[in-house]
Design a protein around this motif. Structure first.
Motif, short mmCIF file in Angstrom:
data_model
loop_
_atom_site.label_atom_id
_atom_site.label_comp_id
_atom_site.label_asym_id
_atom_site.label_seq_id
_atom_site.Cartn_x
_atom_site.Cartn_y
_atom_site.Cartn_z
N PHE A 420 0.87 -1.23 -0.01
CA PHE A 420 0.14 0.01 -0.02
C PHE A 420 0.93 1.28 0.00
CE2 PHE A 420 -3.63 2.76 1.88
CZ PHE A 420 -4.34 2.60 0.98
N ILE A 421 2.28 1.01 0.24
CA ILE A 421 3.20 2.20 0.24
C ILE A 421 3.51 2.39 -1.12
CG2 ILE A 421 5.29 3.17 1.45
CD1 ILE A 421 2.98 2.48 3.34
N GLU A 422 3.31 3.53 -1.45
CA GLU A 422 3.62 3.90 -3.00
C GLU A 422 5.16 3.64 -3.41
OE1 GLU A 422 2.12 4.42 -5.37
OE2 GLU A 422 0.01 5.17 -5.10
N LYS B 256 1.02 6.96 0.71
CA LYS B 256 0.42 5.73 0.42
C LYS B 256 -0.65 5.65 -0.80
CE LYS B 256 -2.02 6.02 4.38
NZ LYS B 256 -1.67 7.17 4.99
N LEU B 257 -0.94 4.52 -1.21
CA LEU B 257 -2.08 4.47 -2.46
C LEU B 257 -3.49 5.22 -2.02
CD1 LEU B 257 -3.03 3.19 -4.99
CD2 LEU B 257 -3.58 1.20 -3.73
N GLY B 258 -3.84 5.23 -0.94
CA GLY B 258 -5.20 5.61 -0.40
C GLY B 258 -5.00 6.39 0.93
N ARG B 431 -8.70 3.41 -4.30
CA ARG B 431 -7.56 3.48 -3.61
C ARG B 431 -7.71 3.40 -2.02
NH1 ARG B 431 -6.02 8.08 -3.44
NH2 ARG B 431 -7.54 9.06 -4.80
#
Lengths: 598, 598
Positions: A420-422, B256-258, B431
Motif C-alpha cells: 500500500f506504500i507507493e 500511500k495509495l489511499g 485506492r
C-alpha cells in the motif's frame, strides 16, 4: 527494488514449443525468420526494455507529464529513451516495408510490445497510438498522405494519435460533433474539442499527426456521418520540412489514477481559423476506418494486460522470495522463512503466473492467426483465420485486461502493508492497469461485440471451431494417460461443456431477448477467456510432458509448466460452470428493477 | 458531484424487518432501545456523516496529512469535524457507561460506524483505533490506567493507537523486538520503532494514548514473550492535567495509495531516556490482550468494507442515472438514454448493490450476536453466540473487504473513462478500499484463522450450526411456493452443499495435510462469505415477499429486495461449487513448485 526482466524463456516456449513460429515461418514473406534472428530481436528488445524503459517507470509515475502553457513536458529521461527507441528501429518493427518498416509478423511484434508494456506501459502507449495512426493512413490514405507522413511516422520521428472521444461522445461515437468544412483546395477546416487523447501533446518529437473523427456539412446523423481526417500539429511543406503551426491546441491534460507519465490531452481544434485537415479515404466512412485500427489497438491493449501482469508477478515474486516472515505451516522447524513458503502466498503467485502465461499464449495464438489472415496464400485459410481473429480480439482485450487488474491487485496483496506504500512500486501496477479495461472500448463494449457480432451473427460458427480445437486437446490429454493431464482434461472438458451451453443459449436467445442475453455478456467474456486460457495451458502441459519424457534438460521449466496448467485447471477453470449459469439464468433479474429502485 | 447519503432505509430493514433489533432489545440493559430512539440516533449520525464528514472526503484525499518537524497536520476542516464528533458524543456510543460511554449495543454502533466509513473512511479510522485502545484498557487495565485514561478517551478528548508492527514484524508478531525495561516505580522505559501506526501522530487532540507491544527483559522468545503497555504522548499528572512530553516521536508518515488523510506514522520510542510506559495486565500476555481488541478491530474493518462499498455504489448509481450515452438495446427508439438503461451497467450496479446489502445484513447478524454473547442472561446462549461471532469475524473482515475492493473497482468501471480521472472521485474509493484487505490481518491471515482455529479445531461444529440455519431458510424459501424464491432456494441449496463438502474436506484433512488445505484457505473464505451473503439476502427475500403480500406501501422497496436476492443467487452464489472444487482439488499444485520454479 525489483526491476523488470523480459520473460524470454516463456516467450520462446510459446514461439517454438507451441509451434507458432513454425506456423508463421511458412507464410509468404516470413521465410527468413529463423530462430536465431527471432532470438536476437527478442534479446535486444529485452535489453532495451530492462535497461532503458524499466528504470524510468517509477520516476515517470512520480514526476508525471506536465502541462505548461499549452506545451506538455514529459518526465526526465523520456526524450532520451524515445530517441533510443527510434534509433533502435523499434517503431518500424511490424510496419510495412514500403515506407521503411521491417515487416515483421505480428507474432514477433506482439512479444516485443509486451516487453515495452511490462517495462513501462506509460511509454509503450506512445508508439502504440502511432501504429494505429500509421495503419489508418496505410490502409485508407491517398498517395499524398502516405508520402507526406508514413516514412516519418514509421521511423518514429513523428508520432500519431487517435482523436475519437468528445465530452458527450465516449463509447457512443454516433454523438461526435466535431465538424470539418471543405476548402476549395481539397483540405478541410476542422473544429471541435477532443478529450482523452493519449500523447495528444508532448515534447518527444517535432510533429504529431492527429487522426480526427469529424462531420462534414450535410453528413447523415449518427455513425454513418463521421469522416476521418489527418490533422498535423505542424503543417508539412512539399519538401517534407515543417511549416506553420496548425490550429490545434492542448488545453489541458488529465490528473489520472495511473499512467501518470502518459499525457492524456484535451485538444481544441479550430479555435482560430480552423485546423487544416486532410480527408482519409472517403467522406462519412470514418468510423469504418477507425474500426480497422481499433481492432489492432484493442489487441495491443490486451498485450498491455499481459505485460502489466508479468511485471506485477515479477515484483511480487521477488518480494516473496526476499521477505522473511513467520514459520512454515506443517513443518516442525520454527525457523523463519521467506513468505514464498506460505501456502496462500504460493497460491497468489501461481494464480498470477498461470493466468499471465495463459494470456501470453492466447495472444500469440491470435497474433499468429493475424499473420496468416494477412499473408496466407490460401484464401479460405485467410478467411478462417480472420474469423478466428475477429472472434478473439474482444477476448484478448477484455479478458487479459480484467485479469491484469486482478493480478496487479494480488501483487499488492502479496506485499502486505508494504504493497500500500507507493515507494514499493506494487501499487503503481494496479493504478496503471486500471485503465486497460476502459480505453479502446470498455469490457462491456468488448463483451457486447463478442456475443453480438462475433457469436450470434454467425450462429456460433467461429466459436464452434474453437470449441472443436479445445475438444481435441482434451482427447490428447486423456490419451497421454498421465494423472496430472487427466485432471486437466476433466477441468477443461467441463469448461468446454459450460462454454457450449453458453453459446447455445446466446445463439437461441440473442434475437428474441437481446437485453437479457446482454446482461450476461461480460460473464460470457470471462467464461470464454477462462476456457481458452485453459486450452492454452493444456496445450503447454501436453508439450511439457513430452519434453519431460524426451529430454533431460530444463526439467524444472517443463515440470513448472505442468504444475502451472494443473493449478489453472483447479483454481481458474473451475469457475466456468458458475459463469455459464450466470449467463443463462441471470439475465432477467438485472432487467427487473426500475431505474429508481437501484 | 455525488455526495454520500446514509442508507437509512436499508439499515432499518436490517434492524426491524430482519428482526435484529427485537432480538437485541430483549437483552439485559437494552430494554429501553425503542425504535424511535434508534431512528433518532441513525438520523443524527446520518446528518453528521453527510453534512460534515462526506464533504471533507475528497479534499482530505487531495491535501493529505502532512508531516512537519515531527508534527502531523491533518487536512483543512479535520479539526473542526473532530470537535463536532466529540461534542456530538459519537465517540462514546458503544463504550461502557462507567466512564461516560453510552453503552449502546454493537448492532447500533456498527451501523453508525458504517456511516463514518461510507462518508469518510480516513476520518473513521481515528475513532476506530481509539475504541480498540479503550477496550484494551477496559478489559485488562488496572484502576490507575482506567481512571487516568478512560473518561478522556471515551469522550474522544484523547485518541488511542495500536502499536504492533515493526519493520521485521508484520503478520508475524512473534518477531517483535521493541523492549520495555522496568523502573523501580512500577513504570517501564520503552524502546523501539513501530511502523504503520494509524493516527500515530496528529493535531486533533491534546494527547494520544499509544498501546504498544514490547518485550520485558528475560521474556520468552516468540509470541509468549510480548507485553502490552500504555505509552501516552504526554504524561498525565495526578490531577489529570498534561505533564511533560514522553519520549516518543513521529519520525515520518507514509506516502500511500489511499486513505491519504489518515496519517500512517513511523514512531520512535525511547530515542533519549526511554518512553515511559505502564503495563497493561500481566507481563508476557500482551498478544492475548491484543487479540481481544483485534477481533473488534477486524469486525470494524469489515464495516469499512461495507461503508466503502455503499459509497462506491451510490456514486456509480448517480453517474449511471445522469450520464447519457448510446441507445437502448432491444428497443426500437434511437433516443439516447442514461447508461443505467444498458444491461451491462445494470449488471454492475446490481452486483455492487446486492453484495453491499448482503455484507450489511451479515455484519448486523454478527453484531447482534456480539451483543447477545456479551449480555445474554443465558450462559449457554452466550457461548453459542460467542462461537458464532468467533467463526464469523474473519468472514466479515476478509470477505467484506475483498468485496469492497472489487465493488470500488466496478464503480470505476461504471464511470468509463471518467472513472480513471481523479476529479471524478470513483478512483479514490478504490485506492481507499485497497488497504482494507491488508491491515488488521490480511485476507490470508483471516482465512488461515477461519480454517484452522474456527473450523478444524472444533471439527466444524460452529459452522455446522450456521449451515443448519441456512438449510432451514432454504426450506422456508421452498415452502413459500414462489418461482423467484424457489430459484433462490436452488442456488442457496447448491451453495450450502458446496460449503458442506468444503467443511468436510477441511475437517478430514487439516491435521494430516495442513499445507495443502491452507492453499484453499482464501477460496474457502470466499466460499463461506458468498454463501452466508446468500443466506442473508434469502432471508431478506422471504421477509420482502411477506411484506409485499401483506402491505400496499413500499412495494418498490420490497420488490427490489426480492430482485436483488435473485440477482445475487444467479451472479454470486453461482460461484460456490467452483470455489469448493478449488479448495478440495487445488492444494497440491501450489505446493508442487520449487521456490525457484516460480
Amino acid at each position: 527494488m525489483s526491476e523488470y526482466t523480459a520473460p524470454l524463456r516463456d516467450m520462446q516456449f510459446v514461439l517454438n514449443e507451441l509451434g507458432h513460429l513454425d506456423h508463421v515461418r511458412r507464410l509468404p514473406g516470413c521465410e527468413e525468420l529463423g530462430s536465431d534472428l527471432v532470438d536476437a530481436i527478442l534479446n535486444e528488445a529485452g535489453k532495451y526494455a530492462q535497461g532503458v524503459l524499466s528504470p524510468l517507470n517509477v520516476s515517470g509515475d512520480r514526476e508525471g507529464a506536465r502541462w505548461v502553457d499549452g506545451q506538455v513536458i514529459t518526465p526526465k529521461g523520456w526524450r532520451e529513451a524515445y530517441e533510443q527507441f527510434v534509433e533502435g528501429g523499434w517503431n518500424a518493427l511490424s510496419c510495412d516495408t514500403t515506407f521503411g518498416g521491417q515487416g515483421l509478423p505480428r507474432l514477433i511484434s506482439a512479444l516485443v510490445e509486451e516487453m515495452w508494456n511490462g517495462a513501462n506501459v506509460s511509454f509503450g502507449l506512445c508508439p502504440m497510438l502511432t501504429r494505429g495512426a500509421i495503419e489508418a493512413i496505410e490502409l485508407r490514405g491517398g498517395d499524398l498522405l502516405k508520402h507526406t507522413y508514413l516514412a516519418k511516422m514509421i521511423s518514429g520521428e513523428w508520432t500519431g494519435t487517435m482523436n475519437l472521444t468528445e465530452p458527450q461522445a465516449g463509447s457512443d461515437l454516433a454523438a461526435v460533433r466535431s465538424r470539418a468544412e471543405p476548402r476549395d483546395d481539397g483540405t478541410y477546416r476542422v473544429f471541435g474539442q477532443k478529450i482523452f487523447i493519449t500523447y495528444g501533446e508532448h515534447d518527444l518529437t517535432d510533429n504529431i499527426v492527429h487522426l480526427v473523427l469529424a462531420r462534414v456539412p450535410g453528413a447523415p446523423e449518427g455513425v454513418k456521418g463521421i469522416s476521418l481526417f489527418v490533422v498535423p500539429k505542424f503543417l508539412v511543406e512539399a519538401d517534407g520540412s515543417l511549416g506553420e503551426r496548425n490550429d490545434v491546441r492542448c488545453v489541458s491534460i488529465e490528473h489520472k489514477l495511473g499512467i501518470h507519465a502518459s499525457p492524456t490531452a484535451v485538444l481544441a481544434f479550430g479555435d482560430k481559423q480552423g485546423a487544416t485537415g486532410w480527408l482519409v479515404g472517403e467522406e462519412n466512412r470514418g468510423l469504418e476506418y477507425m474500426f480497422i485500427m481499433m481492432n489492432a489497438a484493442r489487441f495491443s491493449v490486451g498485450i498491455e494486460g499481459v505485460g502489466l501482469s508479468e511485471r506485477a508477478y515479477q515484483r511480487a515474486r521477488s518480494y516473496a522470495r526476499d521477505r522473511v516472515q513467520g514459520t512454515e505451516v506443517g513443518v516442525k522447524s520454527r525457523d523463519k522463512v521467506a513468505i514464498i513458503r506460505h501456502p496462500d502466498v504460493r497460491r497468489m503467485l501461481l494464480s498470477m503466473k498461470a493466468r499471465t502465461e495463459a494470456m501470453r499464449a492466447l495472444a500469440c495464438t491470435v497474433a499468429a492467426a493475424m499473420d496468416s489472415a494477412e499473408r496466407n496464400s490460401d484464401r479460405q485459410q485467410r478467411e478462417l483465420d480472420q474469423a478466428f481473429v475477429d472472434l478473439m480480439i474482444p477476448v484478448v482485450k477484455g479478458w487479459s485486461t480484467e485479469q491484469s487488474v486482478d493480478i496487479a491487485s494480488l501483487g499488492v496483496q502479496v506485499h502486505g502493508g508494504m504493497g500500500f506504500i507507493e515507494e514499493t512500486g506494487a501499487a503503481q501496477h494496479l493504478r496503471d492497469a486500471r485503465i486497460t479495461t476502459i480505453y479502446e472500448g470498455t469490457t462491456g463494449i468488448q463483451a457486447a461485440d463478442l456475443i453480438g457480432r462475433k457469436i450470434a451473427r454467425d450462429q456460433g460458427r467461429a466459436i464452434g471451431w474453437v470449441i472443436e480445437q479445445m475438444r481435441q486437446v482434451t482427447h490428447q490429454l486423456l490419451a497421454a494417460d498421465d494423472p496430472s493431464l487427466t485432471a486437466i482434461a476433466a477441468s477443461l472438458g467441463q469448461g468446454v461443456r459450460a462454454l457450449e451451453q453458453a453459446v447455445a443459449f446466446i445463439v437461441s436467445n440473442y434475437d428474441s431477448r437481446v437485453a437479457a442475453v446482454s446482461v450476461g455478456a461480460v460473464p460470457m467474456l470471462e467464461l470464454f477467456g477462462t476456457v481458452v486460457g485453459g486450452w492454452q495451458l493444456a496445450r503447454s502441459a501436453l508439450v511439457a510432458q513430452q519434453c519431460l519424457k524426451a529430454a533431460s534438460f530444463e526439467q524444472d521449466f517443463y515440470s513448472a509448466k505442468l504444475v502451472t496448467a494443473r493449478f489453472y485447471a483447479d483454481h481458474v477453470l473451475s469457475r466456468a460452470p458458475g459463469l455459464a449459469h450466470t449467463l443463462i439464468q441471470g439475465g432477467d433479474s438485472a432487467l427487473a428493477l426500475g431505474d429508481d429502485q437501484f
